[in-house]
Scaffold this motif. Structure first.
Motif, PDB file in Angstrom:
ATOM      1  N   SER A  15      -3.806  -1.532   1.268  1.00 37.48           N
ATOM      2  CA  SER A  15      -3.050  -1.126   2.460  1.00 37.48           C
ATOM      3  C   SER A  15      -2.680  -2.361   3.289  1.00 37.48           C
ATOM      4  N   GLY A  16      -1.741  -2.146   4.201  1.00 37.16           N
ATOM      5  CA  GLY A  16      -1.456  -3.095   5.285  1.00 37.16           C
ATOM      6  C   GLY A  16      -1.380  -4.562   4.911  1.00 37.16           C
ATOM      7  N   ILE A  17      -2.170  -5.357   5.601  1.00 35.82           N
ATOM      8  CA  ILE A  17      -2.113  -6.823   5.468  1.00 35.82           C
ATOM      9  C   ILE A  17      -2.527  -7.262   4.059  1.00 35.82           C
ATOM     10  N   ARG A  19      -2.292  -5.563   1.222  1.00 38.77           N
ATOM     11  CA  ARG A  19      -1.242  -5.216   0.250  1.00 38.77           C
ATOM     12  C   ARG A  19      -0.084  -6.210   0.321  1.00 38.77           C
ATOM     13  N   THR A 186      -0.748  -5.659  14.573  1.00 36.85           N
ATOM     14  CA  THR A 186       0.090  -5.660  13.366  1.00 36.85           C
ATOM     15  C   THR A 186       0.317  -4.221  12.926  1.00 36.85           C
ATOM     16  N   GLU A 187       1.543  -3.918  12.561  1.00 40.51           N
ATOM     17  CA  GLU A 187       1.910  -2.530  12.211  1.00 40.51           C
ATOM     18  C   GLU A 187       1.315  -2.160  10.858  1.00 40.51           C
ATOM     19  N   THR A 188       0.124  -1.566  10.882  1.00 37.17           N
ATOM     20  CA  THR A 188      -0.530  -1.086   9.655  1.00 37.17           C
ATOM     21  C   THR A 188      -1.255   0.220   9.980  1.00 37.17           C
ATOM     22  N   SER A 214       4.440  -7.803  11.581  1.00 36.67           N
ATOM     23  CA  SER A 214       4.476  -7.058  10.314  1.00 36.67           C
ATOM     24  C   SER A 214       3.348  -7.595   9.423  1.00 36.67           C
ATOM     25  N   PRO A 215       2.893  -6.784   8.452  1.00 37.63           N
ATOM     26  CA  PRO A 215       1.886  -7.303   7.512  1.00 37.63           C
ATOM     27  C   PRO A 215       2.376  -8.574   6.816  1.00 37.63           C
TER      28      PRO A 215
END
Ligand code: NAD
Length: 243
Positions: A15-17, A19, A186-188, A214-215
């Motif tokens: 997920s998120g960062i 990924r 951060t958008e996750t 962003s990630p």
């Protein structure tokens, strides 16, 4: 370090960062990216976007035997390990501190700090006799600024920063560079977990003044740290820009 033909472990890769960073590390030339997370379905999703060889390892990073097995599997399979990104993490979620359940406090410290230290130790034990390497640990701006409602998270992330700084000498001794990255907001999916399934109320007014990162912004910083052969024992803050 340039990433061409390198072997990299990324935790929290479902997920998120994690990924985004795994994908960017592969794009930068890594020959193999080992994706580690508790979320098997998320790992499969991440792997779809990666052109390099991937290995998905579903494990809980707080399980010491699972982490030992992970390092053995990777070093046996590839006969090298160049970069480790210790990034898996959680927040306490509701209720805010000091009403956080003790089990949850233990879990936050275990995932966000203890597992980072154990994983780094295992990486260092391998890298010190195999030509060095790079370790990056995900901290947070929450580890630098007081944060009452999730004080256990802030304390854990501050621990990650000091742990990474404490490893500075490993660069001179063994050619191992340990650094921390401190993302701002951060958008996750973690932002929704902060409020237990929804965004917490306190985040609303903050987001009126800043733009979420962003990630990929964090992934780019991770790449910059990997490339900079002089950086050791440092922490890099990725700040939110004002709106
Ligand atoms: N998003 C932000 O605003 C922000 C800001 C600062 C720091 N961070 C840190 O960045 C890191 C990545 O978070 P994210 O924002 O991508 O969140 P995310 O929730 O999207 O990703 C975190 C991943 O870690 C995995 N994970 C959690 N516990 C695990 C465990 N015990 N074993 C294995 N995997 C586990 C989750 O399954 C998830 O896939 C975390 O350490 C987080 O604290 C995030």
């Amino acid at each position: 370090m340039d990433l061409i033909e390198k072997v990299v472990i990324v935790t929290g890769a479902a997920s998120g960062i994690g990924r985004a960073s795994a994908r960017m590390i592969a794009e930068a030339g890594a020959s193999a990216v080992v994706l580690v997370d508790m979320d098997a379905a998320g790992l499969t999703e991440t792997a779809k976007d990666i052109m390099a060889e991937t290995r998905q390892i579903t494990c809980d990073v707080t399980d010491p035997l699972a982490l030992e097995a992970l390092y053995k599997t990777v070093t046996d399979r590839f006969d090298r390990l160049d970069v480790v990104f210790n990034n898996a993490g959680i927040v306490s979620g509701p209720p805010p501190f000091p009403d956080t359940d003790l089990e949850r406090i233990r879990r936050v410290v275990d995932i966000d700090l203890t597992s980072v230290i154990q994983s780094s130790a295992l990486a260092i034990q391998y890298m010190r006799t195999n030509g060095g390497g790079v370790i990056i640990n995900t901290a947070s701006t929450g580890g630098l600024n007081p944060y009452l409602s999730d004080a256990p998270y802030a304390a854990s992330k501050a621990g990650v920063i000091m742990f990474s700084r404490s490893c500075a000498e490993l660069h001179e001794q063994y050619g191992i560079r340990v650094n921390a990255v401190c993302p701002g907001v951060t958008e996750t999916p973690i932002l929704d977990k902060t409020g237990g399934g929804t965004r917490p109320e306190w985040l609303g007014p903050i987001m009126e003044h800043i733009k979420a990162l962003s990630p990929e912004d964090i992934g780019q910083t991770v790449l910059d740290i990997i490339k900079d052969d002089n950086m050791a024992g440092e922490f890099v803050v990725v700040q939110n820009e004002p709106r």
